[in-house]
Each structure stands twice: as C-alpha cells, then as structure tokens.
Design an enzyme around this catalytic site. Structure first.
Site, short mmCIF file in Angstrom:
data_model
loop_
_atom_site.label_atom_id
_atom_site.label_comp_id
_atom_site.label_asym_id
_atom_site.label_seq_id
_atom_site.Cartn_x
_atom_site.Cartn_y
_atom_site.Cartn_z
N SER C 20 -9.76 -12.21 0.56
CA SER C 20 -8.75 -11.15 0.62
C SER C 20 -8.69 -10.40 -0.71
O SER C 20 -8.71 -11.01 -1.77
CB SER C 20 -7.38 -11.76 0.92
OG SER C 20 -6.40 -10.74 0.92
N LYS C 44 -7.09 -7.07 2.82
CA LYS C 44 -6.23 -7.11 1.63
C LYS C 44 -4.86 -7.61 2.10
O LYS C 44 -4.49 -7.41 3.26
CB LYS C 44 -6.12 -5.67 1.09
CG LYS C 44 -5.15 -5.47 -0.05
CD LYS C 44 -5.69 -6.02 -1.35
CE LYS C 44 -4.62 -6.01 -2.45
NZ LYS C 44 -5.01 -6.88 -3.57
N SER C 45 -4.10 -8.24 1.22
CA SER C 45 -2.77 -8.70 1.62
C SER C 45 -1.85 -7.52 1.89
O SER C 45 -1.73 -6.61 1.06
CB SER C 45 -2.16 -9.58 0.52
OG SER C 45 -2.88 -10.78 0.40
N ASN C 70 -7.80 -9.95 -12.53
CA ASN C 70 -7.30 -8.80 -11.80
C ASN C 70 -5.80 -8.85 -11.61
O ASN C 70 -5.20 -9.92 -11.53
CB ASN C 70 -7.98 -8.69 -10.42
CG ASN C 70 -7.22 -9.42 -9.34
OD1 ASN C 70 -6.25 -8.90 -8.78
ND2 ASN C 70 -7.63 -10.65 -9.08
N CYS C 129 -0.20 -15.58 -4.62
CA CYS C 129 -0.56 -14.50 -5.53
C CYS C 129 -0.02 -14.84 -6.91
O CYS C 129 1.17 -15.10 -7.08
CB CYS C 129 0.01 -13.17 -5.05
SG CYS C 129 -0.38 -11.85 -6.19
N SER C 191 -6.64 -16.93 -7.04
CA SER C 191 -6.98 -16.82 -8.46
C SER C 191 -5.91 -17.51 -9.31
O SER C 191 -4.83 -17.80 -8.84
CB SER C 191 -7.14 -15.34 -8.84
OG SER C 191 -5.97 -14.63 -8.48
N GLY C 215 -13.69 -16.04 -9.83
CA GLY C 215 -15.11 -16.09 -10.17
C GLY C 215 -15.56 -17.47 -10.59
O GLY C 215 -14.84 -18.46 -10.47
N GLY C 242 -15.13 -18.71 -6.85
CA GLY C 242 -16.37 -18.78 -7.60
C GLY C 242 -17.62 -19.09 -6.80
O GLY C 242 -18.57 -19.63 -7.36
C1 LIG Z 1 -9.70 -7.92 -7.20
C2 LIG Z 1 -9.10 -9.05 -6.45
C3 LIG Z 1 -8.03 -8.82 -5.57
C4 LIG Z 1 -7.47 -9.87 -4.87
N1 LIG Z 1 -6.45 -9.63 -3.99
C5 LIG Z 1 -5.97 -10.65 -3.23
C6 LIG Z 1 -5.01 -10.44 -2.23
O1 LIG Z 1 -4.55 -9.33 -1.99
N2 LIG Z 1 -4.59 -11.51 -1.51
C7 LIG Z 1 -5.07 -12.76 -1.70
O2 LIG Z 1 -4.67 -13.69 -0.99
N3 LIG Z 1 -5.99 -13.00 -2.64
C8 LIG Z 1 -6.45 -11.97 -3.41
N4 LIG Z 1 -7.42 -12.23 -4.35
C9 LIG Z 1 -7.90 -13.59 -4.55
C10 LIG Z 1 -9.18 -13.82 -3.77
O3 LIG Z 1 -8.96 -13.68 -2.40
C11 LIG Z 1 -9.75 -15.21 -4.07
O4 LIG Z 1 -8.80 -16.19 -3.69
C12 LIG Z 1 -10.07 -15.40 -5.52
O5 LIG Z 1 -10.58 -14.22 -6.06
C13 LIG Z 1 -11.07 -16.52 -5.76
O6 LIG Z 1 -12.30 -16.25 -5.16
P1 LIG Z 1 -13.58 -15.65 -5.96
O7 LIG Z 1 -13.73 -16.51 -7.16
O8 LIG Z 1 -14.70 -15.73 -5.01
O9 LIG Z 1 -13.22 -14.26 -6.32
C14 LIG Z 1 -7.97 -11.18 -5.07
C15 LIG Z 1 -9.02 -11.38 -5.93
C16 LIG Z 1 -9.60 -10.36 -6.61
C17 LIG Z 1 -10.75 -10.63 -7.52
#
Ligand SMILES: Cc1cc2nc3c(=O)[nH]c(=O)nc-3n(C[C@H](O)[C@H](O)[C@H](O)COP(=O)(O)O)c2cc1C
Ligand SMILES: Cc1cc2nc3c(=O)[nH]c(=O)nc-3n(C[C@H](O)[C@H](O)[C@H](O)COP(=O)(O)OP(=O)(O)OC[C@H]3O[C@@H](n4cnc5c(N)ncnc54)[C@H](O)[C@@H]3O)c2cc1C
Ligand SMILES: Cc1cc2nc3c(=O)[nH]c(=O)nc-3n(C[C@H](O)[C@H](O)[C@H](O)COP(=O)(O)OP(=O)(O)OC[C@H]3O[C@@H](n4cnc5c(N)ncnc54)[C@H](O)[C@@H]3O)c2cc1C
Ligand SMILES: Cc1cc2nc3c(=O)[nH]c(=O)nc-3n(C[C@H](O)[C@H](O)[C@H](O)COP(=O)(O)O)c2cc1C
Ligand code: FES
Ligand code: FES
Lengths: 302, 269, 302, 269
Positions: C20, C44-45, C70, C129, C191, C215, C242
């Site tokens: 998301s 997106k949420s 972010n 969040c 995150s 990441g 990640g």
């Molecule tokens: C730019 C960005 C925007 C994000 N927006 C949301 C969001 O709106 N809702 C949500 O549940 N997680 C959001 N996340 C978290 C991601 O869904 C995910 O849980 C987190 O980035 C870890 O995964 P990754 O390491 O593969 O990025 C966001 C992450 C990033 C990087």
C-alpha cells in the site's frame, strides 16, 4: 578547536564512546578501545551471576545494509569479573561506564553498588536488550517498571545513572519516567528485535534464532528517537545506532544527543574508526563556524 | 576495511579416507555477494542445527571455499562424517598472513589440519618467491590429505611438498614429528630460509619458538595461532591472544614470533 | 510449477503484490502494476475525506541501505475517488485490496462498505501508519482498539478483512486480538518511525520531519515479526518489508507468510522487479524439490 | 536500475541579471556518494524551510550540478533571489532523453527555462552527431541566460546557438517566438533535421506537435514535458502524463511525439 563536552556530568574530551557489548568485556578489550582513542568506555552489560551466553553464531553480518544481527545472550563474567575489570582499567584514566542488565531492582542495585565501589564513573542501565527474556525490553516498555528500577538505583549510588532505552511504543513517557526517577542521561537506542533465516538451511541463523539489529539500518530510527525525546524533555542524551561516519554522529547530535556511542561500525571498520569520526566532526564544526559541540546539540530540533 | 558477509553455501565436494578423522570439504557460495579471502583468513562456518566454528580457508577459487576439518567435538564430527548440504559462512575473519616482501626461500611447516592456511599461502606466494618448501606433518597416514590431488600444489615448479608422518607410511619422506624433521633434516641450515611460517598444534608451535629463539632467528618466524573464537567479528573479546593485546579474529591468526615473547612465557613454559 | 497460493481466502496466481502506498492511487497506477505482473493490487490507504498530504519532500532515499524514508501524509482522493478507482480497475480482472486508514471505527466501516459495494476483493485496515496522528500506530498498539475496529468492520462487510500491523511492543497480543475479532489475515509490517536530518541545512528533510523507514533496512525486522506471530498464532500472513529479491520473499514465506508485498523495491528497481522475484521463487522451489509455495509457508519456524 | 540518493549540496555559483526572473545556480555535492545524471534527468531540489521542487539538471560536471530557475511561486522565488547556501538534491529522477542513434543533424528548441535539459543534451551529443542547432527562445532579454559564458556551449564547433527573443534585443538573431522562428526561418526545411527535441511551455509544445503532425514528421520529434511532480520517485502517481500510461518522473520527461497523440488530444485541443 576542541570537542569537549559533558554528558550526565561526565567530562569527555570528545563525544565518542563505544557502545555496550562491543569490546567492553575484558581488560584487553578496554586497552584496544583506549589505544584507538575513545573518550570513554562502556562495558558489556553485567549481570550478578556469570553468564555463558547463547550458542553460536552469536552475530550475523547483514552486509547489504552495513548492519548486524546479534544475540550474544548477555555473556559476561558476573559481579566478580566486574570488580576485577574496573580495578585493572583504572590505569587508562578515562571515564568508564558500567552497563547493567539486571532481572530485578535488587540485582541492578547490587551491581551498581559494586561498580561505584570499584571506581566506575557512571552506570548505564540496559532496559532495552531485545533478546533476553526478563532482562530488557519488557522492562523498558513500562514506565512504572522503569521508574522503580531507576529510582532505587539512583538512591543507592552517588555516581550518575544513565538509562538505556530501545524502540518502545511509549518512548517519551518511559524516558520521562526514567528522568523523574533520577536518571542523569538517557542512552538511545538499543538494537531492534529482528531475525535472519537461511533459506537453504531453512532455519534462523542465530543460535538464539531472534536477535537485535544494529548498524546503518537503524540509524534513521535512532535519529528519530533522539529527536523526539529531546524535543519533549531536553535531557542529556547519548545517541547510538548506526553511527558509521562523522556525518552520522553530527546528525544524532543535532537531533539532541550530547555524545554518541558506536557499535557495529567498530565491527565493520575496526576501533580506529573513532579517529576518523572525531577528526571529521572537528573539521565540520570549524568549517561551519561553530565553536563547540555544545552549540549544535539539538540544533535541528524545533 | 573489512566487509563482513554472511554467505549461504552448498556442499560440492567431500573427500575422506575410510575412517579418517579428517575430511576435505568444498562449499560453493549460493550468492554472488560472497566474500573474497586471502591466505590466513578464516571464517565462522555455521552448521545448521549445530554451532558456528572457526575454520581456516584452505583455498578459495571464485565462489568455491575449501576446508580441511578434523574431528574434535560434535560440530567437527558432523562435518567430517556427514557434512550438511547447506552451511553458512561468516567472514572473512582475521588478517592475511603477512606475505614475504620480496623473493627468497620460504619454509612452511604445517602440522595436522594446521596445514590448511599454508596451502592457500603457498599457492599465492609461489609466483614471486624463489622457492617454497611445504612440510606437512601428521600423526598417522589416515589423517593425510592428498594435497597434490585436491589442491594441485604440484602445479608450481618451485613448491616442494614434503610429507612427514610419525608412524610408518609409504607416502612419507620422513618418519617422525615436524620438530624431528627440523632437527634431523634442517639442523643448522635453518638460516637458509628467509621466512618460516608454521601452523599446527600449540605444543609444536611452542617448541618451534624455542628452536628459533635459540637460533636467534625469531624475526624470520611467523606462527599461525589458535584461540577460542566465539564471535569471529572482533567484538566479544574471547579470542585475545595470551600475553598480547591482539584479538586473534581481527589481528591474527598469524603473528610474527617477535611479538610472542609474553605469549611464549604464558603458554609454553 | 505454478506459484498459486491463497491468503485470506483470496486466490493468487503467485504470492507477490504491491505494498500500500506504492502506485495504488490512480487507474494508471494500477495499470502500471498490472502490466508489470503483480498478482493483486493494494490501494493507497483511503480516508473518508480527500487528503492533500504533507509538504515536500514526501520521501527521501537512504541509498546506503537501499531504504527510504517517507511521510506522504495519507494523501488520497477520499471515498468518491475510491468508488471511481474500483469501478475503473475491474477490467484488470485481478484481486484488488483496498487499504483503509480511518480515524474512528465508523470511518473504517464506511470506507469498507464502499469498497465492498464497488467490487473490492478485500480490505486491509492500516492500523500502523507511523506518522499520521490518530490514524495508525497508536491504534495498532492497543489490543482493545484493534479488537473494536476489526470487530465492527468484520461484521459490516462480507469480503475478507486483513489487518496491517507495525512494530509495536505487544505485537502478538495485538495480532491475536485482530484475529479473534474477525481478521482473515494479517499484513506485517508497516514502515518504522524514523527521521533523517541534513546536517548542513540543520533540519529534518521530510516535509513532515518524521516519517516511516522502509526498504532493505527493515527486512530483518519484518522477518522477525512474521516469524513470531506465525509461531504463536499460525494465521494467514502477508509479509512486507524490504523485499528486494526472490531470496527476501522466500525468507518471509519460510517465516510464515503466505504472500508478500513489495514497496521500496518498486521505487529502486521499477515495477518490473516483480517478474524477477517470481521467476526466482519458481526456480528455487524447483531446484529444492518443493511442489508448491504452500509447502514452504512457515518452513523455518519451530 | 535507478539508484536514488539524497545529496546535500552547497551553493557555489549564482548568476542573475539585475531584476531578472531567471537565475543560474550551481550546487556542489557535499558527499562523495552523489548521483550521476544524464541529460533529461531532473532532481527534486529541497530548499530548507520551503519545499522540494522538480528541476532539470542543466549540466553536471563531477560533483557540480547546474540549474536554471525561473520565478514562479515561493520556492523558485527564493531560489532566484536569495538561493540558500545549502540544499538537498534527490535524484536522479526520470529517464535520459533518448539520444539520436547515429550522426545526423539535430535541432534543439528550448523555450525559457525549458532550455535547461537541452544544454546538457547538446554538450553530450555534440561529439558524435554532425551538427547541433540549439535555438533558445525567451520572451525578454532579461530572462536570457548567457549559455556561452556559463555552459561554454561554444566549445563545440558543430554546435550553433541561435537566440530568439520576442522583444527587441541586440543579442538576438531573430525577433519573435520559437514558432515564428520555425515558420519563418526553417519553413520547408524541417526535414533537413534528423531529430528535433523541444522543451518549454506547454502551448509551445502543443503548437510544435501540430507543425510536425502536419508535416508528417512526428517520428522525428521528441518533447520534454512537464507535469505536476510530487514524489519524483515513481510511487505517488501524481505525474501521470495525460493520455498515456507513463509516469513523468520515471518514464519522462522526454517522450517521442509519436506516443503523444492522446496527450495532444487531451491537453492541446
Ligand atoms: C512511499 C510509501 C508510502 C506508503 N504508504 C502507505 C499507506 O498509505 N498505507 C500503508 O498501509 N502503508 C504504506 N506504506 C508502507 C508500505 O506499504 C510497506 O508496509 C512498507 O513500505 C514496507 O515495505 P517495503 O520495505 O517493501 O517498502 C508506504 C510506504 C512507502 C515507502
Ligand atoms: C582461527 C582458527 C582456525 C581453525 N581452523 C581449523 C581448520 O582449518 N580445521 C579444523 O579442523 N579446525 C580448525 N580450527 C579448530 C576448530 O575451530 C575446532 O576444532 C572446532 O571449533 C571444534 O568444534 P566442535 O564442536 O567439533 O568441538 P567442541 O566439542 O566444541 O570442542 C572441542 C575442542 O575444540 C576446541 N574448540 C572448540 N570450539 C572452538 C572455537 N570456537 N574456537 C577454537 N577452538 C575451539 C576446544 O579446544 C575444544 O576443547 C580452527 C580454530 C581457529 C581458532
Ligand atoms: C521535470 C520538471 C523539470 C523542471 N525543470 C525546471 C527548471 O529547470 N527550471 C525551472 O525554473 N522550473 C522547472 N520546472 C518547474 C518547477 O518545478 C516549478 O516552477 C516549481 O515547482 C514551482 O514551485 P514554486 O514553489 O516556486 O511555485 P508554486 O507556487 O508551488 O507553483 C507555481 C506553479 O508552478 C507549477 N508547479 C508547482 N509545483 C510544481 C511541481 N512540483 N511540479 C511541476 N510543476 C509545479 C504549477 O504550475 C504552479 O501553478 C520543472 C518541472 C518539472 C516537472
Ligand atoms: C554484538 C553486540 C552486542 C551488544 N551487546 C549489548 C549489551 O550487552 N548491552 C547493551 O546495552 N547493548 C548491547 N548492544 C547494543 C549496542 O550497544 C547498541 O545500542 C546498538 O548496537 C546500536 O548501535 P550500533 O548501530 O552502533 O551498533 C550490543 C550490540 C551488538 C552489535
Ligand atoms: S572471537 Fe574474536 S573478538 Fe570475538
Ligand atoms: S511524482 Fe511521479 S510518481 Fe510521484
């Protein structure tokens, strides 16, 4: 330009010490740190009884992110070893901070008292070990538990009590409880509970399976923790987490730390990295027209 | 600047004579981000379900890591008898064996599995030194690793392999211990060697120190030591080399004998 | 060899979806994900009202650790936009999961109902969040708040309810509360609250100052979270954090995940990375003699 | 494979004519891990205390990044009038301008600060194409950036710089708009150019599209577009190029006019 600073009332020639658990177990460890040029030494966390620690591997490098996963298991020689260590390390003539990982308020006090008797400069209560049940994060997550332990230790010794916290939900609250109960400074943060699995062996790699993540990966988390606690409470803070360069150290200081500790960077780059970090900080202050470390403590906080 | 890595690896070769307490193992990295090593480097080899133990890298060719293992306790027994298909390597640990700065005659003395780092070392220095005499001593013939076949040490014209066995053994050039060999075969001619490197059991290293000390040649001798190694990454302090302020897993395992005066006094006397 | 798997009752052709917040806001975003080959799409949420989000920069790369910080601020077009998005994205014929970030149980319900009406396959309640007050981590840290929200949403719609949690002190407890209240699966993890300061500008870089770290840096933290929750509760889990390679994906699955989401890797490598990950997983299963993804779910857990 | 980075940078040059709405800024990376760029790449330039905005990289020489900025709102005004000593650069964003595959005659048309990416592009392709005609059009002379002096574009013999100004201006070769220039000065000879690249205000790009469409030469035209850019990293979806399924911050900002049929229909008509 000198980098003098004090934290928790401890005078430091510069703001860089080792982090607990990295080369703070033996006389020789401290000798290595002293030779490298650290401003103060933090011991491995001590318990009352000697502990053997977990089976190996006790640490797994995660090179892609300049990080490390560890679960040493609070291996240490216990109270007796502590007395000996402190006695032998007096000759270095630098502040020595004894890290303590008790499982009860009494154990914390007992070790703190021995530390004071044998000339420790301060104690650092490890309330944040992420992988030893009953000695760490559970305590550090609870404001009341923190208040109790810090209160009783503070009233039992005269040397400064520093409290080391980790990533917990109510960090500011816990920090506030520690300060109210007598902590002179906070060390932020400990490693973060994590795991690595070898997909071919299909097993967690660490002997203890779960461990603590340290190094570059957690640096932005540490910066945030320091910033948040500094903004709300303005205490003395020792920042720790992923300091690999002088820029990283300055970042933690601008977030509110008065001193920094380095752990994983010692592993990746050797203890000599401290010189590079100190020199870099000095150069930065000069170039930017600052006259002391003090001037930039919390400089980015608003 | 060390850059440690964790490398998952797969068994590709297992050489063991019937009932031998010693085996040669070759593991191949399963990632392209494997670490490079130099002779003297060791690694923590993790045997899933067992522990991670320090093992010298006996040779490295690209993604292939060679080990010589001798049974001692549970982990080494597992490795020798029934090596796991998959292991994890953590390294490179330690510092490279200090290479001879120029040409000259080099003597390498390896006792038992202590031969491991010297094989790698011999193949590396062969190209630029005058000659390498690699003396490999074992107690009994079934401990003998066929260095020629497995490591191809005979591909270098200037490397001479001398096998020394305590028991009777047809492969051996000399019957006795490595110390016997030095006393009998080299004797006064120790000085002919510009540098001498030795790796093996502690008692052997102690005796050798004495020999070189008496001959006033300590500055030519390098010893590859062993201590208990726990983290292998330089943070736990377990591997302090007695009588020195060195960490074996960072500064060792090879140290000039000149630095080992206190070590000798503490350990050997 | 196919990589079919189901999670929360949703049938997937392979276990990889986007996370998301990465390309899940517009029809075009979903088109990009569909073209790249994701098995399902996560939006997106959404909130009830349209939100503009924070000032820029909303994201800062931390390249040394292949990570990202972010703070977008839950920017989204609100309920109306959601209906439109869902209607237009039916043509892709793949599962679409609507992420919801409410500030009250009623808001969660309202959005979930609209999502169901407009054909969403499932909803993912974002209770984690790290940087929007009142819509996230505070809720997800409290078992009772989680129980309330998940309970009311579950009883209001018929499509599966997935609950997304983050790093909280009582993760297993919260997870258990979510499952008891009707969650069909858990997404772990969001995150992690973090910050980066530019030491020359002497300011936090993000418009919102504090943000979420995602990441490679958080991968070992995600593996641990999945492992721990799987070991205790054995629920359906979607692992996220990640994943940059097929090895990372397998690691999360062996820790107990049935599917994975990728976020930051899409940013660093582009959406096409999904193919490489899926192909790599396939090769691994074949080479290791497994016959399905199912076989390795939780394979490293003991 | 993009590898984004955040680069703290320091102002090393600020060129602005009195009261000009346009300035040239040169920022130098304060880290050795700065990102390399190619012509067409832009970055999110963060002005501390303000916002981060997309700016084309007008040139890069090692750690030095060149920008041409025009006042529009608060952030650009700050940059033009009182550029901060320190900024942060996030990039490289977007994809490089597709370079001409072989030699040939190349026409570059830059309107206003739209000239920025074309400067970098001209200096890169000059070495292997036959000729580059760089036509730079501005409304009034005080907007004019001295490309020769600052970017040294005259160091290439095969690059011809033509200045076109709407008002009277002694530096100008032609008085009028870029479209006027093309109509009057190039006219039927459009075909002589093997590739044409244009960057500038949307109305200009729309008109150009029409001209090339009418001439049946769309396959030779590349347009450098602008959209609202928020994240610059390809995740927020804000920068979708209308009528296409491209993200400007990943696939753009330069696109072949052939792909822009729907864009034209949506935006220009
Ligand atoms: C730019 C960005 C925007 C994000 N927006 C949301 C969001 O709106 N809702 C949500 O549940 N997680 C959001 N996340 C978290 C991601 O869904 C995910 O849980 C987190 O980035 C870890 O995964 P990754 O390491 O593969 O990025 C966001 C992450 C990033 C990087
Ligand atoms: C730098 C270094 C390089 C080595 N290289 C080799 C090699 O190439 N081949 C080889 O066969 N062996 C080598 N060893 C020795 C090897 O590490 C031990 O034999 C092994 O750890 C024993 O483990 P175990 O579980 O089989 O036995 P255990 O039952 O654990 O121990 C048996 C004995 O081995 C020794 N030992 C145990 N653990 C360690 C340890 N972590 N570090 C050092 N010694 C230990 C102790 O003396 C112990 O009494 C090396 C050791 C070091 C320090
Ligand atoms: C890929 C790209 C490259 C660019 N290169 C340059 C350049 O080299 N030199 C230059 O002077 N300008 C360039 N721009 C335009 C520049 O980004 C805007 O002028 C700037 O964002 C305006 O910010 P502001 O705070 O000064 O004004 P605001 O008050 O924020 O906005 C003024 C106007 O600028 C436009 N704008 C605002 N924000 C953005 C945004 N994030 N993205 C796109 N347009 C926006 C809108 O039309 C708005 O009405 C580029 C834009 C893009 C998309
Ligand atoms: C191998 C290792 C052992 C550690 N042991 C302790 C310990 O005993 N007590 C403690 O408070 N912290 C311990 N830590 C945590 C560090 O002191 C430090 O908080 C953490 O590693 C983050 O700093 P770094 O990123 O610089 O390593 C240990 C860390 C490592 C890597
Ligand atoms: S084994 Fe050498 S310091 Fe731990
Ligand atoms: S600005 Fe292009 S996707 Fe966000």
């Amino acid at each position: 330009m000198n980098l003098n600073i004090d934290v928790a009332g401890i005078k430091l020639e510069h703001p860089v010490m080792n982090a607990s658990g990295i080369l703070g177990s033996t006389y020789n460890d401290i000798a290595v740190l002293a030779r490298a040029g650290f401003a103060a030494f933090v011991t491995k966390s001590f318990t009352r009884e000697k502990r053997e620690g977990y089976g190996t591997p006790i640490a797994v490098p995660i090179s892609e992110t300049l990080s490390l996963l560890n679960a040493v298991g609070l291996e240490n020689p216990g109270l007796e070893g502590l007395a000996e260590l402190l006695d032998s390390c007096k000759i270095f003539g630098k502040p020595i901070i004894v890290s303590i990982a008790g499982s009860s308020p009494e154990e914390f006090v007992e070790i703190a008292v021995v530390a004071e008797e044998h000339g420790a400069t301060a104690v650092e209560l490890n309330l944040s070990c992420p992988h030893v049940r009953g000695r760490g994060l559970e305590i550090g997550a609870s404001p009341s538990a923190v208040r109790e332990i810090v209160g009783i230790v503070s009233s039992s010794i005269n040397i400064p009590v520093i409290v080391k916290l980790g990533l917990v939900d109510r960090l500011v609250e816990v920090a506030s409880a520690a300060l109210e109960a007598g902590a002179r400074a906070l060390t932020l943060i400990n490693s973060v509970k994590a795991m690595k699995i070898d997909i071919y062996a299909a097993k967690p790699i660490l002997g203890n399976r779960v461990g603590g993540l340290s190094g570059k990966a957690i640096h932005p988390i540490a910066v945030r923790a320091v910033y948040e606690v500094y903004r709300e409470l303005k205490p003395d803070i020792i920042g720790v987490g992923g300091v690999f360069s002088w820029e990283d150290a300055i970042e933690l200081i601008m977030a509110g730390a008065r001193a920094v500790q380095i752990g994983t960077a010692i592993i990746y780059y050797g203890p000599e990295i401290v010189r590079e970090i100190v020199e870099g900080m000095k150069r930065f202050l000069e170039q930017q027209g600052f006259r002391s470390i003090e001037e930039i403590v919390g400089y980015a906080v608003s | 600047m060390t850059s440690y890595a964790y490398v998952p690896a797969k068994l590709v070769k297992h050489v063991r004579k019937p009932n031998s307490p010693v085996a040669v193992l070759v593991y191949k990295a399963l990632t392209t981000r494997f670490f490079p090593s130099l002779p003297g480097h060791f690694c923590m080899l993790w045997v899933p379900g067992y522990e991670a133990i320090p093992l010298s890298i006996a040779y490295q060719e690209g993604a292939h890591y060679y080990f010589i293992v001798k049974k001692r306790g549970p982990t080494t027994t597992k490795l020798v008898e029934d090596p796991p298909r998959y292991v994890g390597l953590i390294g490179p640990a330690g510092s490279p064996i200090p290479a001879p700065s120029s040409g000259g005659k080099i003597l390498l003395l390896g006792g038992g599995v202590g031969i491991a780092p010297l094989i790698y070392f011999a193949t590396t220095i062969a190209s630029y030194v005058e000659s390498v005499t690699l003396v490999y001593g074992v107690r009994s013939s079934n401990e003998l690793v066929e260095l020629d076949q497995i490591f191809n040490v005979n591909r270098f014209k200037n490397v001479e392999l001398i096998i020394v066995v305590e028991e009777v053994c047809e492969r051996a050039v000399f019957k006795g211990t490595l110390i016997d060999y030095i006393t009998v075969k080299i004797g006064d001619r120790l000085e002919e060697y510009d540098r001498v490197y030795a790796s093996g059991p502690q008692t052997f290293l102690c005796k050798l120190y004495e020999v070189f000390n008496r001959a006033g040649l300590l500055d030519r001798l390098v010893l590859v030591l062993e201590t208990y190694v726990r983290c292998g990454l330089g943070f736990c302090g377990k591997c302090t080399i007695p009588g020195t302020s060195k960490l074996l897993c960072r500064d060792g395992p090879a140290l000039s004998a000149q630095l080992l005066k206190n070590w000798f006094a503490k350990i050997c006397v």
